[in-house]
Design a protein around this motif. Structure first.
Motif, PDB file in Angstrom:
ATOM      1  N   ARG A  36       0.827  -1.214   0.000  1.00 55.33           N
ATOM      2  CA  ARG A  36       0.000   0.000   0.000  1.00 55.33           C
ATOM      3  C   ARG A  36       0.859   1.261   0.000  1.00 55.33           C
ATOM      4  O   ARG A  36       1.957   1.274   0.542  1.00 55.33           O
ATOM      5  N   PHE A  97      -5.012   5.799   1.447  1.00 56.25           N
ATOM      6  CA  PHE A  97      -4.031   4.848   0.929  1.00 56.25           C
ATOM      7  C   PHE A  97      -4.657   3.992  -0.167  1.00 56.25           C
ATOM      8  O   PHE A  97      -5.865   3.803  -0.215  1.00 56.25           O
ATOM      9  N   ASP A  99      -4.027   0.223  -2.483  1.00 58.93           N
ATOM     10  CA  ASP A  99      -3.327  -1.026  -2.759  1.00 58.93           C
ATOM     11  C   ASP A  99      -3.899  -1.542  -4.071  1.00 58.93           C
ATOM     12  O   ASP A  99      -5.013  -1.179  -4.447  1.00 58.93           O
TER      13      ASP A  99
END
Length: 114
Positions: A36, A97, A99
């Motif tokens: 991430r 964030f 990912d």
């Protein structure tokens, strides 16, 4: 609405009545799937952000906080396929964030600030 000539590169400082004074844009790709990364590298005050998965993505981008995980078996956050979007009210973009399930994929984003 008038552009602000003093706005930072990429920002179109605007002052609509009763609205936001700043509109900014960006692009973020995650280098390695499963690792991430923050949406931005430095603290960026905001009020609202629209995040859209790149139309060229072949996998999934997951948006969330510092605990976001894209791996299906343990996924945490909001998954987006190519072209899908999510809008988030937040005070600073550095708290968001990403990912990804495929290395090098990511998002574009537009944010509003006061």
């Amino acid at each position: 609405i008038k552009p602000d000539p003093a706005a930072a590169d990429g920002d179109q400082g605007v002052t609509p009545e009763g609205g936001y004074e700043l509109i900014g844009v960006g692009r973020k790709t995650v280098t390695t799937a499963g690792a991430r990364e923050s949406l931005v590298a430095v603290a960026t005050p905001a009020a609202l952000v629209l995040i859209t998965a790149l139309s060229s993505n072949t996998g999934i981008v997951v948006v969330g906080n510092a605990l976001v995980i894209a791996l299906l078996a343990t996924r945490q956050g909001t998954p987006l396929v190519a072209g899908e979007s999510v809008t988030i009210q937040i005070d600073n973009l550095i708290k968001i964030f990403l990912d990804v399930t495929v290395s090098g994929e990511g998002v574009t984003f537009t944010y509003l600030g006061e």
